[in-house]
Design a protein around this motif. Structure first.
Motif, mmCIF file in Angstrom:
data_model
loop_
_atom_site.group_PDB
_atom_site.id
_atom_site.type_symbol
_atom_site.label_atom_id
_atom_site.label_comp_id
_atom_site.label_asym_id
_atom_site.label_seq_id
_atom_site.Cartn_x
_atom_site.Cartn_y
_atom_site.Cartn_z
ATOM 1 N N LEU A 233 -7.908 19.204 23.548
ATOM 2 C CA LEU A 233 -9.064 20.074 23.440
ATOM 3 C C LEU A 233 -9.911 20.049 24.717
ATOM 4 N N ASP A 234 -9.943 18.899 25.391
ATOM 5 C CA ASP A 234 -10.673 18.808 26.661
ATOM 6 C C ASP A 234 -10.081 19.741 27.707
ATOM 7 N N VAL A 235 -8.798 20.030 27.567
ATOM 8 C CA VAL A 235 -8.104 20.913 28.517
ATOM 9 C C VAL A 235 -8.190 22.360 28.076
ATOM 10 N N VAL A 236 -7.826 22.619 26.823
ATOM 11 C CA VAL A 236 -7.686 23.998 26.352
ATOM 12 C C VAL A 236 -9.028 24.713 26.285
ATOM 13 N N ALA A 237 -10.097 24.027 25.873
ATOM 14 C CA ALA A 237 -11.402 24.686 25.753
ATOM 15 C C ALA A 237 -11.876 25.245 27.099
ATOM 16 N N PRO A 238 -11.969 24.427 28.166
ATOM 17 C CA PRO A 238 -12.386 25.019 29.443
ATOM 18 C C PRO A 238 -11.366 25.991 30.011
ATOM 19 N N TYR A 239 -10.084 25.752 29.762
ATOM 20 C CA TYR A 239 -9.052 26.668 30.269
ATOM 21 C C TYR A 239 -9.255 28.070 29.710
ATOM 22 N N VAL B 218 -14.836 16.459 31.331
ATOM 23 C CA VAL B 218 -15.118 16.638 29.909
ATOM 24 C C VAL B 218 -14.935 15.293 29.223
ATOM 25 N N CYS B 219 -15.885 14.910 28.389
ATOM 26 C CA CYS B 219 -15.766 13.723 27.552
ATOM 27 C C CYS B 219 -15.429 12.492 28.405
ATOM 28 N N GLY B 220 -14.317 11.836 28.113
ATOM 29 C CA GLY B 220 -13.950 10.614 28.822
ATOM 30 C C GLY B 220 -13.465 10.820 30.234
ATOM 31 N N GLY B 221 -13.392 12.073 30.703
ATOM 32 C CA GLY B 221 -12.987 12.299 32.087
ATOM 33 C C GLY B 221 -13.908 11.606 33.075
ATOM 34 N N SER B 222 -15.207 11.567 32.762
ATOM 35 C CA SER B 222 -16.142 10.867 33.646
ATOM 36 C C SER B 222 -15.877 9.365 33.647
ATOM 37 N N VAL C 201 -15.881 16.177 23.107
ATOM 38 C CA VAL C 201 -14.805 17.130 23.362
ATOM 39 C C VAL C 201 -15.212 18.601 23.346
ATOM 40 N N THR C 202 -15.977 19.046 22.359
ATOM 41 C CA THR C 202 -16.300 20.471 22.296
ATOM 42 C C THR C 202 -17.221 20.905 23.429
ATOM 43 N N SER C 203 -17.811 19.961 24.137
ATOM 44 C CA SER C 203 -18.691 20.313 25.249
ATOM 45 C C SER C 203 -17.914 20.910 26.417
ATOM 46 N N GLY C 204 -16.592 20.872 26.356
ATOM 47 C CA GLY C 204 -15.800 21.540 27.380
ATOM 48 C C GLY C 204 -16.073 23.033 27.420
ATOM 49 N N LEU C 205 -16.410 23.618 26.268
ATOM 50 C CA LEU C 205 -16.797 25.032 26.221
ATOM 51 C C LEU C 205 -18.081 25.248 27.015
#
Length: 220
Positions: free
Chosen positions: A14-20, A122-126, A174-178
């Protein structure tokens, strides 16, 4: 302009698909000016995402991560168990720590040093960047369960859904990727494009984006 979303083993889908999806829609609204691609430090390959059950999702990285391409490099978090024996199970902290031990670590260091690149997470990416020693003294956010880890690595946690620290933009769960991707569109192309994408997805951004400017709040 380029938007590279970095895949690594154990990424959160979801961290990938939402911003994509948001950035692809934004690209359509600006006539294709924004090139969005899935990349990995190892180049084109199928990358296995993390999972909490028995159905991991694989996505295809179509190119190498290039830390010199002008635009955005977006790092997702990881998906997996949190409480387990890390010697037996690839927990989320293990997956994020591994990120910095791969070729992605030095590539992300170069991306953060490049004047034409903004790194976003996004999320744990930081946390993946922080555990690699790349966020010392930087304002950032992550999933609320990882805030103490973020602080322990030298970053400055900020309790906001999206934290814009100039060439580093981080988002919470996770949804914060949007919200992150919509903010990036707003930064680069203005509010009309961001609003058009919001309408397209029937989604409205949440919260106030934190930036390091303005008056400091007084105690009340």
């Amino acid at each position: 302009m380029h938007a590279q979303i970095v895949l690594f083993d154990g990424f959160d889908p979801l961290d990938v698909v939402a911003p994509y999806e948001v950035l692809i829609a934004g690209s359509d609204f600006v006539g294709g000016d924004l090139e969005v691609e899935l990349v990995s430090a190892e180049g084109p390959r199928l990358v296995r995402g993390g999972c909490t059950g028995s159905r991991p999702l694989q996505l295809e990285a179509t190119n190498y991560l290039d830390p010199t391409k002008p635009g955005y490099v977006i790092v997702p978090g990881a998906l997996g168990p949190v409480d387990a024996d890390p010697d037996e199970v690839a927990t989320i902290p293990v997956l994020l720590a591994r990120f910095g031990d791969t070729e992605a670590g030095p590539l992300m260091r170069r991306a953060l040093a490049h004047p034409d690149v903004t790194v976003a997470t996004v999320c744990g990416g930081s946390l993946a960047l922080a555990m690699a020693g790349l966020l010392d003294g930087r304002h950032a956010n992550t999933h609320h369960l990882g805030t103490q880890v973020l602080e322990a690595t030298g970053a400055i946690p900020v309790d906001a859904r999206v934290v814009d620290d100039g060439d580093l933009v981080t988002a919470g769960g996770v949804t914060s990727g949007l919200d992150l991707a919509l903010h990036l569109l707003d930064r680069s192309y203005g509010p009309r494009i961001a609003l058009a994408v919001e309408a397209y997805f029937a989604f409205e951004r949440r919260g106030t984006v934190w930036t390091n400017r303005g008056a400091l709040p007084q105690a009340v």
